[in-house]
Design a protein around this motif. Structure first.
Motif, PDB file in Angstrom:
ATOM      1  N   SER A   3       0.810  -1.214   0.000  1.00  0.00           N
ATOM      2  CA  SER A   3       0.000   0.000   0.000  1.00  0.00           C
ATOM      3  C   SER A   3       0.842   1.262   0.000  1.00  0.00           C
ATOM      4  O   SER A   3       0.355   2.335  -0.331  1.00  0.00           O
ATOM      5  N   GLY A   4       2.101   1.151   0.401  1.00  0.00           N
ATOM      6  CA  GLY A   4       2.942   2.327   0.529  1.00  0.00           C
ATOM      7  C   GLY A   4       2.834   2.954   1.909  1.00  0.00           C
ATOM      8  O   GLY A   4       3.400   4.006   2.173  1.00  0.00           O
ATOM      9  N   THR A   5       2.129   2.289   2.803  1.00  0.00           N
ATOM     10  CA  THR A   5       1.970   2.774   4.164  1.00  0.00           C
ATOM     11  C   THR A   5       2.492   1.713   5.126  1.00  0.00           C
ATOM     12  O   THR A   5       2.160   0.538   4.989  1.00  0.00           O
ATOM     13  N   PHE A   6       3.329   2.145   6.081  1.00  0.00           N
ATOM     14  CA  PHE A   6       3.806   1.230   7.104  1.00  0.00           C
ATOM     15  C   PHE A   6       4.210   2.021   8.335  1.00  0.00           C
ATOM     16  O   PHE A   6       4.446   3.218   8.271  1.00  0.00           O
ATOM     17  N   ASN A   7       4.249   1.348   9.466  1.00  0.00           N
ATOM     18  CA  ASN A   7       4.645   1.984  10.724  1.00  0.00           C
ATOM     19  C   ASN A   7       6.154   1.879  10.886  1.00  0.00           C
ATOM     20  O   ASN A   7       6.742   0.850  10.582  1.00  0.00           O
ATOM     21  N   ASN A   9       7.132  12.201   6.284  1.00  0.00           N
ATOM     22  CA  ASN A   9       7.042  11.062   5.353  1.00  0.00           C
ATOM     23  C   ASN A   9       8.072  11.174   4.238  1.00  0.00           C
ATOM     24  O   ASN A   9       8.655  10.176   3.806  1.00  0.00           O
ATOM     25  N   GLU A  16      11.011   8.609   3.152  1.00  0.00           N
ATOM     26  CA  GLU A  16      11.096   8.158   1.754  1.00  0.00           C
ATOM     27  C   GLU A  16      12.488   8.435   1.187  1.00  0.00           C
ATOM     28  O   GLU A  16      13.090   7.578   0.538  1.00  0.00           O
TER      29      GLU A  16
END
Length: 166
Positions: free
Chosen positions: A71-75, A98, A102
């Motif tokens: 998804s491109g989202t992580f903790n 973010n 990145e």
């Protein structure tokens, strides 16, 4: 020596079981568990390739998307102090936190990350080294999984240069 196998966009990090006397591994980065094993080290890569090919054939047969979607989202779990410093620095630079993460990941994954680099220290840090040339060995902060990655630095006239990475 690299201990990661690559084939058709998939990877595996094989291991050895002394108890079972076999080499084994699993395809990384997928939702399904697809493993492989062999008693002969020379057949390990061949077994990995067969596992990938079988997995792709199975996915096609049942109409399933073979690779895990990201998804491109992580903790990211870091110390509160590092979080605070990163947040403040990002604000000062006018970028989102973010984007900082990145950028750091992009740099880490680039081929240049593993090549020799020159690092310039601020003058006050360079003064710590009074000799014309000396070598300093350091280990990363997260020595739990990177303990073998030592950096060999040489300080020359106030400039710190990384000679090699072991």
């Amino acid at each position: 020596m690299k201990n990661v196998l690559h084939y058709k966009g998939y990877s595996a990090k094989p291991e050895y079981s002394a108890e079972d006397q076999v080499f084994y591994g699993k395809i990384l980065g997928i939702d399904d568990l697809v493993d492989f094993y062999t008693e002969n080290a020379k057949e390990l890569e061949q077994e990995f390739h067969a596992a990938v090919d079988d997995y792709l054939a199975f996915c096609q047969e049942v109409g399933k998307q073979p690779q895990k979607e990201f998804s491109g989202t992580f903790n990211v779990r870091i110390s509160p102090e590092l979080h605070r410093k990163a947040f403040r620095k990002a604000q000062e630079d006018g970028i989102a936190l973010n984007k900082v993460v990145e950028n750091a990941l992009t740099e880490y994954l680039s081929p240049a990350w593993h090549e020799n680099r020159t690092v310039i220290l601020p003058e006050e840090m360079a003064k710590m080294y009074s000799a014309e040339e000396q070598t300093v060995d350091t280990a990363p902060d997260d020595a739990s999984h990177l303990a073998l990655w030592k950096r060999n630095w040489t300080v020359v006239n106030g400039r710190t240069e990384m000679k090699k990475r072991c």
